[in-house]
Enzyme design. Structure first.
Site, PDB file in Angstrom:
ATOM      1  CE1 TYR A 118      -7.474  -1.428   5.894  1.00  0.00           C
ATOM      2  CE2 TYR A 118      -9.250  -0.217   4.825  1.00  0.00           C
ATOM      3  CZ  TYR A 118      -8.007  -0.227   5.439  1.00  0.00           C
ATOM      4  OH  TYR A 118      -7.317   0.939   5.602  1.00  0.00           O
ATOM      5  CG  PHE A 128      -1.062  -3.238   8.918  1.00  0.00           C
ATOM      6  CD1 PHE A 128      -1.663  -2.527   7.889  1.00  0.00           C
ATOM      7  CD2 PHE A 128      -0.907  -4.605   8.775  1.00  0.00           C
ATOM      8  CE1 PHE A 128      -2.104  -3.159   6.739  1.00  0.00           C
ATOM      9  CE2 PHE A 128      -1.345  -5.261   7.624  1.00  0.00           C
ATOM     10  CZ  PHE A 128      -1.945  -4.534   6.606  1.00  0.00           C
ATOM     11  CG  ASP A 129      -5.287   1.034   8.148  1.00  0.00           C
ATOM     12  OD1 ASP A 129      -5.874   1.683   9.042  1.00  0.00           O
ATOM     13  OD2 ASP A 129      -5.293   1.377   6.953  1.00  0.00           O
ATOM     14  CB  ILE A 148      -1.772  -3.662  -2.748  1.00  0.00           C
ATOM     15  CG1 ILE A 148      -2.911  -4.149  -1.847  1.00  0.00           C
ATOM     16  CG2 ILE A 148      -0.858  -2.707  -2.003  1.00  0.00           C
ATOM     17  CD1 ILE A 148      -2.441  -4.836  -0.582  1.00  0.00           C
ATOM     18  CE1 TYR A 174       1.037  -0.685   0.563  1.00  0.00           C
ATOM     19  CE2 TYR A 174       0.305  -2.582   1.841  1.00  0.00           C
ATOM     20  CZ  TYR A 174       0.067  -1.335   1.298  1.00  0.00           C
ATOM     21  OH  TYR A 174      -1.164  -0.749   1.482  1.00  0.00           O
ATOM     22  CG  PHE A 191      -5.754  -7.097   3.780  1.00  0.00           C
ATOM     23  CD1 PHE A 191      -5.838  -5.842   4.367  1.00  0.00           C
ATOM     24  CD2 PHE A 191      -4.640  -7.397   3.006  1.00  0.00           C
ATOM     25  CE1 PHE A 191      -4.838  -4.895   4.178  1.00  0.00           C
ATOM     26  CE2 PHE A 191      -3.640  -6.461   2.809  1.00  0.00           C
ATOM     27  CZ  PHE A 191      -3.734  -5.214   3.407  1.00  0.00           C
TER      28      PHE A 191
END
Length: 203
Positions: A118, A128-129, A148, A174, A191
């Site tokens: 992902y 962010f990731d 999540i 979140y 995502f």
């Protein structure tokens, strides 16, 4: 590349293969899943520090067969605006998704371990990731509340090899609290997700 803290890097593993000899591993169990927490041999035991084995690393966990970057499809620059989402399917919950590539085989069931790739973005285009950057897939067991809720629902509808782009409202990500300094409160997230492999099932 080097895996996250708590795992053994592939480079170190190769060095140990040369220095310590090989442990004979049946070919059926020699597919490496380099998760963010540990190295797992499908159908076999986890490799801890000091262990060595002969391994075959499939393109999904490293480079493509043509040497390409497997995470290139998740590359994005600039904000995500309405034009970007125009081809997305909208659900009653406000979640939007777009299937980029169809998969094959069965969908995962509750209690089954799934191995995901992902990349996550904020709506302003900030990444962010990404599991592609960390050197391995991210593994979790479906239906155990470890991720999540938006992920739980999306992955349950995927099968092996499928790629989707997911837009998650804060409620399914979140929420009001956000996540540390990385994800602000009430953030809608995007995502890029790929279901790489299915693992064992635990009731």
């Amino acid at each position: 590349g080097t895996l996250m803290k708590g795992s053994i890097s592939l480079a170190l593993l190769c060095t140990r293969l040369a220095n310590a000899g090989r442990i004979r591993v049946p070919q059926s169990t020699a597919t490496l899943c380099a998760t963010r927490r540990q190295l797992v041999l499908i159908g076999g035991a986890a490799l801890g520090t000091g262990s060595a084995a002969g391994l075959r690393v499939p393109p999904a966990f490293a480079r493509g067969s043509d040497g390409s970057d497997p995470g290139q499809w998740t590359a994005h620059t600039g904000p995500f605006d309405a034009t970007y989402f125009k081809d997305f399917t909208e659900t009653d919950t406000g979640i939007g998704y777009k299937k980029v590539r169809l998969g094959e085989g069965d969908k995962p069931v509750q209690g089954q371990k799934v191995y995901m790739h992902y990349t996550g973005y904020l709506l302003d285009g900030t990444k962010f990731d990404s599991s592609y950057d960390s050197g391995g897939t991210f593994a979790f067991r479906l239906g155990r509340g470890k991720v999540i809720s938006g992920w739980e629902g999306a992955v349950a509808g995927m099968n092996k090899g499928m790629r989707v782009i997911l837009r998650l409202p804060p409620k399914y990500a979140y929420g009001e609290k956000g996540a540390g300094s990385v994800i602000p409160p009430d953030a809608t997230l995007v995502f890029y997700m790929e279901l790489v492999a299915l693992g064992s099932i635990k009731p």
